[in-house]
Design a protein around this motif. Structure first.
Motif, PDB file in Angstrom:
ATOM      1  N   GLY A 131     -31.652-111.421  21.077  1.00  0.00           N
ATOM      2  CA  GLY A 131     -30.994-112.722  21.007  1.00  0.00           C
ATOM      3  C   GLY A 131     -29.887-112.938  22.014  1.00  0.00           C
ATOM      4  O   GLY A 131     -29.312-114.024  22.084  1.00  0.00           O
ATOM      5  N   GLN A 132     -29.555-111.915  22.827  1.00  0.00           N
ATOM      6  CA  GLN A 132     -28.481-112.038  23.820  1.00  0.00           C
ATOM      7  C   GLN A 132     -29.042-111.911  25.230  1.00  0.00           C
ATOM      8  O   GLN A 132     -29.874-111.048  25.499  1.00  0.00           O
ATOM      9  CB  GLN A 132     -27.409-110.977  23.605  1.00  0.00           C
ATOM     10  N   VAL A 133     -28.585-112.761  26.107  1.00  0.00           N
ATOM     11  CA  VAL A 133     -29.019-112.717  27.499  1.00  0.00           C
ATOM     12  C   VAL A 133     -28.186-111.699  28.265  1.00  0.00           C
ATOM     13  O   VAL A 133     -26.960-111.628  28.106  1.00  0.00           O
ATOM     14  CB  VAL A 133     -28.890-114.110  28.162  1.00  0.00           C
ATOM     15  N   GLU A 134     -28.857-110.887  29.081  1.00  0.00           N
ATOM     16  CA  GLU A 134     -28.186-109.944  29.970  1.00  0.00           C
ATOM     17  C   GLU A 134     -28.681-110.158  31.392  1.00  0.00           C
ATOM     18  O   GLU A 134     -29.848-110.485  31.611  1.00  0.00           O
ATOM     19  CB  GLU A 134     -28.471-108.501  29.542  1.00  0.00           C
ATOM     20  N   VAL A 135     -27.786-109.961  32.341  1.00  0.00           N
ATOM     21  CA  VAL A 135     -28.100-110.186  33.759  1.00  0.00           C
ATOM     22  C   VAL A 135     -27.892-108.883  34.526  1.00  0.00           C
ATOM     23  O   VAL A 135     -26.924-108.157  34.284  1.00  0.00           O
ATOM     24  CB  VAL A 135     -27.212-111.302  34.354  1.00  0.00           C
ATOM     25  N   THR A 136     -28.806-108.608  35.448  1.00  0.00           N
ATOM     26  CA  THR A 136     -28.663-107.448  36.332  1.00  0.00           C
ATOM     27  C   THR A 136     -28.759-107.907  37.777  1.00  0.00           C
ATOM     28  O   THR A 136     -29.711-108.607  38.155  1.00  0.00           O
ATOM     29  CB  THR A 136     -29.753-106.394  36.062  1.00  0.00           C
ATOM     30  N   ILE A 137     -27.772-107.540  38.571  1.00  0.00           N
ATOM     31  CA  ILE A 137     -27.803-107.817  40.012  1.00  0.00           C
ATOM     32  C   ILE A 137     -28.175-106.518  40.719  1.00  0.00           C
ATOM     33  O   ILE A 137     -27.451-105.524  40.609  1.00  0.00           O
ATOM     34  CB  ILE A 137     -26.446-108.345  40.522  1.00  0.00           C
ATOM     35  N   GLY A 145     -36.205-121.772  27.677  1.00  0.00           N
ATOM     36  CA  GLY A 145     -35.488-122.584  26.703  1.00  0.00           C
ATOM     37  C   GLY A 145     -33.979-122.444  26.723  1.00  0.00           C
ATOM     38  O   GLY A 145     -33.293-122.979  25.850  1.00  0.00           O
ATOM     39  N   TYR A 146     -33.442-121.729  27.715  1.00  0.00           N
ATOM     40  CA  TYR A 146     -31.991-121.525  27.771  1.00  0.00           C
ATOM     41  C   TYR A 146     -31.338-122.740  28.423  1.00  0.00           C
ATOM     42  O   TYR A 146     -31.660-123.116  29.550  1.00  0.00           O
ATOM     43  CB  TYR A 146     -31.665-120.254  28.554  1.00  0.00           C
TER      44      TYR A 146
END
Length: 356
Positions: free
Chosen positions: A258-264, A326-327
């Motif tokens: 349920g949580q968005v995580e970002v990786t660069i 859907g974000y």
């Protein structure tokens, strides 16, 4: 063939007739402005200074300066033309400067008028000045002209330094995107000479913070592909200077529990140009490890700073909305200040410059 020939002749005649009434610009009756500066004046007016090069004699170039104040830039244009012996035109405009005070109040109105001027190209360089733009313009003399000098200063720092691309096209595109915030180079004066001081960060069209130019190499590698970068690392064991850096980056967003995580992800290749100890090649794994950890630390600090300012020049929002179904923008704005952003770096170094 005869019919096509007649049609061609008619087309030429019509084209010539259509251009009969067009205003003609005689080169001896115009002055081409190469650079302009805008400063905030009293009563929220704008003080504009423009520079037009003039060839006093063969091989000798002299800059002519014109300054005036008005409520709008176009009113200033009329006043400036009233001072000049020939018509002032923007066809050779190379750089436009805006004082920090003006940029803090908002830049959008001063960008829109540029987009409406067909004589100004999209690759026009924009920059903020720490103090008065007029002081920057009048701080030095150069044989190539003030406009070309500052254009070259910005251009070579984009190609070979720490400055990410930030021309009129990029800045206006960021303003219109509604998902990423703009940035511009900031110029200052040192020993009476202009120099690249920082990267100015904007919240929409208002300047809110700056990154010292020494730190913008990290920002640039997080933002775009780099073809000739630099990175320096100091430790208790050694100091190393990495040059000729080629890097690429990608941004991935996933939703976990349920949580968005970002990786660069950053891939960096470079050449060791200077090392404080002997035989850098024998320490290559240790150097690569140190460069990786140092870059990750600085990149995390950089991203956290952007999140605290609630600005998104890296366009993380665009990647999240494009990769997480859907974000919404509202969801991103709520989550962004505490959004988990991970930094992965792959470092590959050599001790020789002969690599391709």
């Amino acid at each position: 063939m005869g019919r096509n020939y007649v049609i061609f002749i008619l087309f030429v005649i019509i084209s010539m007739a259509a251009n009969i009434d067009m205003p003609k610009k005689v080169i001896d009756q115009i002055q081409t402005v190469t650079i302009a500066g805008h400063d905030l004046a009293e009563d929220d007016k704008v003080r504009t200074t423009v520079v037009a090069p003039f060839f006093a004699k063969e091989g000798e170039l002299q800059d002519l300066y014109y300054t005036n104040t008005a409520s709008t830039i176009y009113k200033n244009k009329i006043k400036l033309n009233a001072q000049a012996s020939e018509q002032l035109l923007n066809a050779k405009m190379e750089v436009i400067l805006y004082s920090k005070e003006l940029a803090e109040k908002g830049m959008e109105d001063y960008i829109r008028y540029l987009l409406r001027d067909p004589s100004i190209g999209a690759n026009l360089h924009l920059a903020v000045t720490e103090g008065s733009s007029k002081d920057i313009l009048k701080s030095f003399e150069t044989g190539k002209g003030t406009g070309m000098y500052l254009e070259d200063l910005l251009e070579h720092n984009v190609q070979h330094g720490h400055l990410p691309l930030a021309d009129l096209k990029e800045f206006s595109s960021h303003l219109e995107s509604k998902s990423r915030d703009p940035f511009l180079p900031m110029l200052g004066l040192k020993d009476g000479k202009p120099y690249l001081k920082a990267l100015a960060l904007f919240d929409e069209d208002k300047l809110v913070d700056t990154i010292p130019i020494q730190e913008t190499g990290v920002f640039k590698m997080l933002y775009e592909r780099v073809s000739d970068g630099q990175y320096n690392v100091s430790s208790s064991d050694f100091e190393v200077s990495i040059q000729n850096i080629e890097s690429s980056r990608s941004i991935k967003a996933v939703k976990k529990d349920g949580q968005v995580e970002v990786t660069i992800n950053v891939q960096m290749k470079g050449v060791i140009r200077e090392f404080s100890k002997d035989k850098a090649v024998s320490r290559l794994p240790a150097i690569e490890k140190k460069v990786k950890s140092d870059f990750q630390k600085n990149a995390r600090k950089m991203v956290k700073r952007l999140q605290e300012l609630n600005i998104d020049p890296l366009n993380i929002e665009g990647y999240v909305k494009g990769q997480v179904r859907g974000y919404s923008k509202k969801q991103f704005e709520k989550a962004y200040p505490e959004l988990p952003v991970h930094i992965n770096v792959d470092v590959s170094l050599t001790e020789s410059g002969a690599r391709r």
